[in-house]
Structure formats: structure tokens, C-alpha cells
Motif scaffolding. Structure first.
Motif, PDB file in Angstrom:
ATOM      1  N   ARG A 187     -25.486  29.102  -7.725  1.00 31.48           N
ATOM      2  CA  ARG A 187     -26.476  28.127  -7.429  1.00 31.48           C
ATOM      3  C   ARG A 187     -27.742  28.799  -8.163  1.00 31.48           C
ATOM      4  NH1 ARG A 187     -26.367  28.848  -2.422  1.00 31.48           N
ATOM      5  NH2 ARG A 187     -25.260  27.014  -1.889  1.00 31.48           N
ATOM      6  N   THR A 188     -27.911  30.446  -8.477  1.00 30.72           N
ATOM      7  CA  THR A 188     -29.017  30.703  -9.110  1.00 30.72           C
ATOM      8  C   THR A 188     -28.775  30.470 -10.401  1.00 30.72           C
ATOM      9  OG1 THR A 188     -29.141  32.628  -7.298  1.00 30.72           O
ATOM     10  CG2 THR A 188     -30.147  33.068  -9.687  1.00 30.72           C
ATOM     11  N   LEU A 189     -27.525  30.545 -11.218  1.00 27.77           N
ATOM     12  CA  LEU A 189     -27.227  30.327 -12.378  1.00 27.77           C
ATOM     13  C   LEU A 189     -27.589  29.054 -12.872  1.00 27.77           C
ATOM     14  CD1 LEU A 189     -26.143  32.325 -14.581  1.00 27.77           C
ATOM     15  CD2 LEU A 189     -26.171  32.896 -12.131  1.00 27.77           C
ATOM     16  N   PHE A 190     -27.013  27.973 -11.974  1.00 21.79           N
ATOM     17  CA  PHE A 190     -27.365  26.661 -12.292  1.00 21.79           C
ATOM     18  C   PHE A 190     -29.046  26.367 -12.372  1.00 21.79           C
ATOM     19  CE2 PHE A 190     -23.135  25.028 -10.320  1.00 21.79           C
ATOM     20  CZ  PHE A 190     -22.519  25.542 -11.524  1.00 21.79           C
ATOM     21  N   ALA A 191     -29.771  26.823 -11.429  1.00 19.98           N
ATOM     22  CA  ALA A 191     -31.293  26.730 -11.477  1.00 19.98           C
ATOM     23  C   ALA A 191     -31.802  27.494 -12.727  1.00 19.98           C
ATOM     24  CB  ALA A 191     -31.724  27.481 -10.353  1.00 19.98           C
ATOM     25  N   HIS A 192     -31.196  28.644 -13.160  1.00 22.19           N
ATOM     26  CA  HIS A 192     -31.558  29.226 -14.125  1.00 22.19           C
ATOM     27  C   HIS A 192     -31.414  28.082 -15.579  1.00 22.19           C
ATOM     28  CE1 HIS A 192     -33.431  32.722 -16.810  1.00 22.19           C
ATOM     29  NE2 HIS A 192     -32.222  32.447 -17.219  1.00 22.19           N
ATOM     30  N   LEU A 193     -30.295  27.726 -15.560  1.00 18.35           N
ATOM     31  CA  LEU A 193     -29.842  27.186 -16.802  1.00 18.35           C
ATOM     32  C   LEU A 193     -30.632  25.912 -17.034  1.00 18.35           C
ATOM     33  CD1 LEU A 193     -25.846  27.646 -16.322  1.00 18.35           C
ATOM     34  CD2 LEU A 193     -27.275  28.086 -18.383  1.00 18.35           C
ATOM     35  N   ALA A 194     -30.843  25.448 -15.838  1.00 17.80           N
ATOM     36  CA  ALA A 194     -31.891  24.111 -15.662  1.00 17.80           C
ATOM     37  C   ALA A 194     -33.301  24.408 -16.288  1.00 17.80           C
ATOM     38  CB  ALA A 194     -31.841  23.531 -14.451  1.00 17.80           C
ATOM     39  N   LYS A 195     -33.783  25.585 -15.761  1.00 16.89           N
ATOM     40  CA  LYS A 195     -34.994  26.047 -16.380  1.00 16.89           C
ATOM     41  C   LYS A 195     -35.242  26.281 -17.762  1.00 16.89           C
ATOM     42  CE  LYS A 195     -38.357  29.427 -15.314  1.00 16.89           C
ATOM     43  NZ  LYS A 195     -38.875  30.826 -14.338  1.00 16.89           N
ATOM     44  N   ARG A 196     -34.193  26.672 -18.235  1.00 20.48           N
ATOM     45  CA  ARG A 196     -33.774  26.873 -19.685  1.00 20.48           C
ATOM     46  C   ARG A 196     -33.758  25.849 -20.513  1.00 20.48           C
ATOM     47  NH1 ARG A 196     -33.447  32.166 -22.210  1.00 20.48           N
ATOM     48  NH2 ARG A 196     -34.001  30.954 -23.885  1.00 20.48           N
ATOM     49  N   GLY A 197     -33.489  24.597 -19.856  1.00 19.50           N
ATOM     50  CA  GLY A 197     -33.242  23.377 -20.270  1.00 19.50           C
ATOM     51  C   GLY A 197     -31.692  23.324 -21.108  1.00 19.50           C
ATOM     52  N   ILE A 198     -30.658  23.885 -20.471  1.00 15.42           N
ATOM     53  CA  ILE A 198     -29.293  23.866 -20.732  1.00 15.42           C
ATOM     54  C   ILE A 198     -28.517  23.101 -20.057  1.00 15.42           C
ATOM     55  CG2 ILE A 198     -27.561  25.177 -21.572  1.00 15.42           C
ATOM     56  CD1 ILE A 198     -30.016  25.686 -23.095  1.00 15.42           C
ATOM     57  N   ARG A 199     -28.306  22.068 -20.403  1.00 15.79           N
ATOM     58  CA  ARG A 199     -27.353  21.279 -19.545  1.00 15.79           C
ATOM     59  C   ARG A 199     -25.834  21.328 -19.585  1.00 15.79           C
ATOM     60  NH1 ARG A 199     -28.502  15.345 -21.847  1.00 15.79           N
ATOM     61  NH2 ARG A 199     -28.863  16.684 -23.821  1.00 15.79           N
ATOM     62  N   SER A 200     -25.475  20.565 -18.425  1.00 12.45           N
ATOM     63  CA  SER A 200     -23.992  20.822 -18.223  1.00 12.45           C
ATOM     64  C   SER A 200     -22.974  19.951 -19.310  1.00 12.45           C
ATOM     65  CB  SER A 200     -23.645  20.561 -16.937  1.00 12.45           C
ATOM     66  OG  SER A 200     -21.944  20.361 -16.755  1.00 12.45           O
ATOM     67  N   THR A 201     -21.951  20.380 -19.731  1.00  4.42           N
ATOM     68  CA  THR A 201     -21.167  19.493 -20.519  1.00  4.42           C
ATOM     69  C   THR A 201     -19.767  19.320 -19.896  1.00  4.42           C
ATOM     70  OG1 THR A 201     -20.800  18.909 -22.998  1.00  4.42           O
ATOM     71  CG2 THR A 201     -20.658  21.151 -22.094  1.00  4.42           C
ATOM     72  N   SER A 202     -18.716  18.832 -20.895  1.00  3.99           N
ATOM     73  CA  SER A 202     -17.370  18.599 -20.403  1.00  3.99           C
ATOM     74  C   SER A 202     -16.801  18.679 -21.632  1.00  3.99           C
ATOM     75  CB  SER A 202     -17.317  17.354 -19.655  1.00  3.99           C
ATOM     76  OG  SER A 202     -17.522  16.061 -20.872  1.00  3.99           O
ATOM     77  N   VAL A 203     -15.393  18.668 -21.510  1.00  5.33           N
ATOM     78  CA  VAL A 203     -14.455  19.048 -22.819  1.00  5.33           C
ATOM     79  C   VAL A 203     -14.463  17.644 -23.528  1.00  5.33           C
ATOM     80  CG1 VAL A 203     -12.054  18.943 -23.396  1.00  5.33           C
ATOM     81  CG2 VAL A 203     -12.912  20.420 -21.793  1.00  5.33           C
ATOM     82  N   ASP A 204     -14.650  16.529 -22.687  1.00  7.45           N
ATOM     83  CA  ASP A 204     -14.667  15.201 -23.471  1.00  7.45           C
ATOM     84  C   ASP A 204     -15.881  15.079 -24.260  1.00  7.45           C
ATOM     85  OD1 ASP A 204     -13.418  12.532 -23.546  1.00  7.45           O
ATOM     86  OD2 ASP A 204     -15.383  11.792 -22.560  1.00  7.45           O
ATOM     87  N   GLU A 205     -17.082  15.652 -23.692  1.00  6.38           N
ATOM     88  CA  GLU A 205     -18.283  15.484 -24.438  1.00  6.38           C
ATOM     89  C   GLU A 205     -18.321  16.254 -25.529  1.00  6.38           C
ATOM     90  OE1 GLU A 205     -23.122  14.731 -23.306  1.00  6.38           O
ATOM     91  OE2 GLU A 205     -21.994  16.550 -22.238  1.00  6.38           O
ATOM     92  N   ILE A 206     -17.675  17.512 -25.337  1.00  2.06           N
ATOM     93  CA  ILE A 206     -17.710  18.369 -26.578  1.00  2.06           C
ATOM     94  C   ILE A 206     -16.629  17.697 -27.603  1.00  2.06           C
ATOM     95  CG2 ILE A 206     -16.670  20.625 -27.192  1.00  2.06           C
ATOM     96  CD1 ILE A 206     -17.520  21.645 -24.475  1.00  2.06           C
ATOM     97  N   VAL A 207     -15.726  17.349 -27.291  1.00  3.07           N
ATOM     98  CA  VAL A 207     -14.752  16.730 -28.381  1.00  3.07           C
ATOM     99  C   VAL A 207     -15.534  15.658 -28.997  1.00  3.07           C
ATOM    100  CG1 VAL A 207     -12.742  15.269 -28.889  1.00  3.07           C
ATOM    101  CG2 VAL A 207     -12.819  17.391 -27.180  1.00  3.07           C
ATOM    102  N   ASN A 208     -16.428  14.682 -28.422  1.00  5.17           N
ATOM    103  CA  ASN A 208     -17.029  13.671 -28.967  1.00  5.17           C
ATOM    104  C   ASN A 208     -18.360  14.029 -29.510  1.00  5.17           C
ATOM    105  OD1 ASN A 208     -14.905  11.745 -28.190  1.00  5.17           O
ATOM    106  ND2 ASN A 208     -16.329  11.724 -26.162  1.00  5.17           N
ATOM    107  N   SER A 209     -18.668  15.192 -29.569  1.00  5.60           N
ATOM    108  CA  SER A 209     -20.097  15.613 -30.186  1.00  5.60           C
ATOM    109  C   SER A 209     -19.832  16.689 -31.282  1.00  5.60           C
ATOM    110  CB  SER A 209     -20.925  16.489 -28.977  1.00  5.60           C
ATOM    111  OG  SER A 209     -21.111  15.644 -27.861  1.00  5.60           O
ATOM    112  N   VAL A 210     -18.602  17.064 -31.543  1.00  7.55           N
ATOM    113  CA  VAL A 210     -18.559  17.838 -32.831  1.00  7.55           C
ATOM    114  C   VAL A 210     -18.659  16.903 -34.038  1.00  7.55           C
ATOM    115  CG1 VAL A 210     -17.236  19.945 -31.865  1.00  7.55           C
ATOM    116  CG2 VAL A 210     -15.979  18.002 -32.273  1.00  7.55           C
ATOM    117  N   GLN A 211     -18.920  17.142 -35.080  1.00  9.30           N
ATOM    118  CA  GLN A 211     -18.962  16.756 -36.396  1.00  9.30           C
ATOM    119  C   GLN A 211     -17.711  17.023 -37.521  1.00  9.30           C
ATOM    120  OE1 GLN A 211     -22.959  17.446 -37.443  1.00  9.30           O
ATOM    121  NE2 GLN A 211     -23.888  15.245 -36.754  1.00  9.30           N
ATOM    122  N   GLY A 212     -17.129  16.039 -38.350  1.00 13.96           N
ATOM    123  CA  GLY A 212     -16.226  16.520 -39.176  1.00 13.96           C
ATOM    124  C   GLY A 212     -14.878  16.496 -38.665  1.00 13.96           C
TER     125      GLY A 212
END
Length: 333
Positions: free
Chosen positions: A308-333
Motif C-alpha cells: 500500500r505504501t509503495l503503490f502510493a509512493h510510486l503514484a506520487k513519483r509519477g511511476i505507473r503500473s505496466t504489464s508484460v504485454d505493454e512492455i513488449v508492445n512498447s519496446v522499439q526495434g
């Protein structure tokens, strides 16, 4: 062209590049496995799967924060009817993902002796490692109705030809490399020199390595990879250096890492510009009494508070959750 070998640290030219709009993200990976006595010798039969229903609560908890957990599933869990009951709907709806985690000593075919060396799947003969992985992948797809796209070797036990098997299986992401850790003393891999950044394991960009995130903290952190390998001879020095605020190794996990330590680790990882922060822990920690880290209800409450604390801190720092699917679709090359 040489075959890819995940045991070898890559050069910087292998680092994966992400689309500019990806920014920095985090992913929660769960080693979804049977319960066993961590202090006893490995045993094919001395295990249970009573904590599987606890996955449902963790899944609901993650959904309340918009987090898509990645469950890396081994054979006893894949072969248990309760697993799809716990997270199957979430997987089907895209609110969770499933991947493969190979514990060779409990994964058929059972053709090897059960011992510490063979508990690292990459130490097995190539055909046996391959057959175990294929059978497990097929069992997970049968149980959940989707092909797993990611892999973690149990005990982080990659081998020199594991990448070949993963690409044959259509696995696109490996997340077995535990950077900053060395398991060679018990017959396992040495990941001390591996980078924290995602990188391509092969020249054709078919297999992406997503290392677990571990950082050094303190004034001596730039020398962490030089100092830490020598501390096995004097383990009490690790505590002395940490308490003195000089050097601390912080893996991003609620198991054995305090909230305060994890927050420091997250901030370092963000400030160093890591594109993906990879969190991990073991699913038996979701119920009291099955791992050294969660022995009581109070420990379990503390684990959820940690997240709970880590999720709140990550949100405060502007770091969003991702997934394997999104990672694969976001890499270039």
C-alpha cells in the motif's frame, strides 16, 4: 551468429529502447508456487498448495490500485484446480497475466536426481530442461486459456541454452536475471555484473530480458559490485555497513526488505532512470506460516501495508503500473 546466452552480461548496445511515451513504469511479479519447508532439503513430494485461494485477495488488492500483477506459475499451481478459480477471471479479462516459473524438482518429467545443483533448471541436460518447460507451458495454457509470454527460472536458475528453449516456446520476456546477486556458490548463476536495464538476449530482438530490480544505497553504492562480493567472508559486515548508512543492497521485494528500505531503493531506481522497476515476491507469503517472511497475521498485515505504501509512493513519483504485454508492445526495434 552465436546462440543467445542469458548467463553472459550484455553490452550496452543490447539495451532495449522504449517509446518516448512509455516513460518509467513498474511491474509486480509473483513467484506463484507451492508451499514447502524452506529450511529442509528439496523434496518432490513434501509440498502443498493451500495458499492458492489467497491469490484472490491479492488480485483484488492490486486491482484497487490499477496494478496488473504477473503471476509466474509453476507445475503444482498449474496442476491445481483452485488456481483458475482464484485468478482465472482476472487473467481472461486482462487484469492479470500468467507466465511460467520452472521448479524442476516438482515439474515432470522426473528424470533427474533431486539435489541443489539440479534445482537450477539450467544445469539440467538440454533436452530435459526443454521438455520440462514445454510441459509446464502447455499445462498453464490449458488451465488459463492463454499462452504465457514470460518466464522465470525457479531459484533464478538460467542455463547456457535456456534462451534457445524460450524462443522455441514463443516466450518473449525472461525475468530470471537477479542482478547484483551471485548464486555460483551453490551451483547456480552469477548475475553480479548483469545490468538492471531491460536488454535484448538475441540479435533479432525476439527475447527481452527484464532483470529483477536491486540497487545499492549509501555513499559507497557506486562501489557496491566491488565491495559486496567480498562480504560473504564476513556477513556481519553487511549489517554494519547498512546500519552505518554506508552501503546497503536493496532488492524490490516485501520479503526481508522494510518499507523504508524499499522507498529508498525505489527513489534510487527512478533517479537512475530505469525504464522498468521489477518487484517480486513468493505467493506463499500471502498466507501466514508458509515462508520465513510471513509467520503471523501481523506479518501478513505488514506485507499488505508495504505494498500500500509503495503503490502510493510510486503514484506520487509519477511511476505507473505496466504489464508484460505493454512492455513488449512498447519496446522499439
Amino acid at each position: 551468429m552465436p546462440a543467445p546466452n542469458l548467463l553472459q552480461p550484455p553490452g550496452k548496445q543490447a539495451y532495449a529502447q522504449f517509446r518516448p511515451d512509455f516513460g518509467q513504469r513498474f511491474i509486480v511479479t509473483v513467484d506463484t508456487e507451492e508451499e514447502f519447508d524452506w529450511s529442509a532439503p528439496l523434496d518432490r513430494d513434501a509440498h502443498s498448495v493451500v495458499t492458492i485461494p489467497a491469490l484472490r485477495k491479492f488480485q483484488q488488492f492490486c486491482e484497487s490500485f490499477g496494478v496488473i500483477p504477473s503471476y509466474l506459475i509453476d507445475w503444482p499451481v498449474a496442476d491445481c484446480l483452485h488456481a483458475p478459480d482464484a485468478i482465472g477471471d482476472a487473467v481472461s479479462a486482462g487484469r492479470a497475466e500468467v507466465g511460467v516459473q520452472l521448479h524442476p524438482w516438482v515439474s515432470p518429467p522426473f528424470a533427474e536426481d533431486v539435489n541443489e545443483y539440479n534445482s537450477y533448471a539450467g544445469n539440467l541436460p538440454f533436452e530435459l530442461e526443454r521438455e520440462k518447460l514445454l510441459k509446464l507451458q502447455n499445462r498453464i495454457e490449458s488451465a488459463f486459456g492463454v499462452p504465457p509470454r514470460s518466464y522465470r527460472a525457479g531459484r533464478y536458475g538460467l542455463g547456457p541454452r535456456t534462451a534457445e528453449i524460450l524462443m522455441e516456446c514463443g516466450i518473449t520476456v525472461d525475468t530470471s536475471v537477479r542482478a547484483r546477486f551471485d548464486y555460483s556458490g551453490t551451483g547456480g548463476p552469477n548475475y553480479r555484473e548483469h545490468p538492471l536495464r531491460p536488454y535484448w538476449a538475441d540479435a533479432e530482438h525476439r527475447l527481452l530480458e527484464l532483470p529483477l530490480t536491486t540497487v545499492y544505497w549509501g555513499p559507497l553504492r557506486q562501489m557496491g559490485n566491488v565491495i559486496y562480493p567480498h562480504l560473504w567472508r564476513a556477513p556481519t559486515m553487511r549489517g554494519v555497513l547498512a546500519r552505518a548508512g554506508l552501503l546497503e543492497r536493496i532488492p524490490l521485494t516485501p520479503e526481508g526488505i522494510t518499507t523504508e528500505e524499499a522507498l529508498r531503493g525505489v527513489d534510487i531506481a527512478i533517479d537512475e532512470g530505469l525504464p522498468v522497476l521489477v518487484f517480486s515476491f513468493h505467493s506463499p507469503s500471502l498466507a501466514a506460516g508458509h515462508t520465513p517472511y510471513v509467520r503471523s497475521k501481523a506479518d501478513l498485515d505488514a506485507l499488505y501495508d508495504w505494498w500500500r505504501t509503495l503503490f502510493a509512493h510510486l503514484a506520487k513519483r509519477g511511476i505507473r503500473s505496466t504489464s508484460v504485454d505493454e512492455i513488449v508492445n512498447s519496446v522499439q526495434g
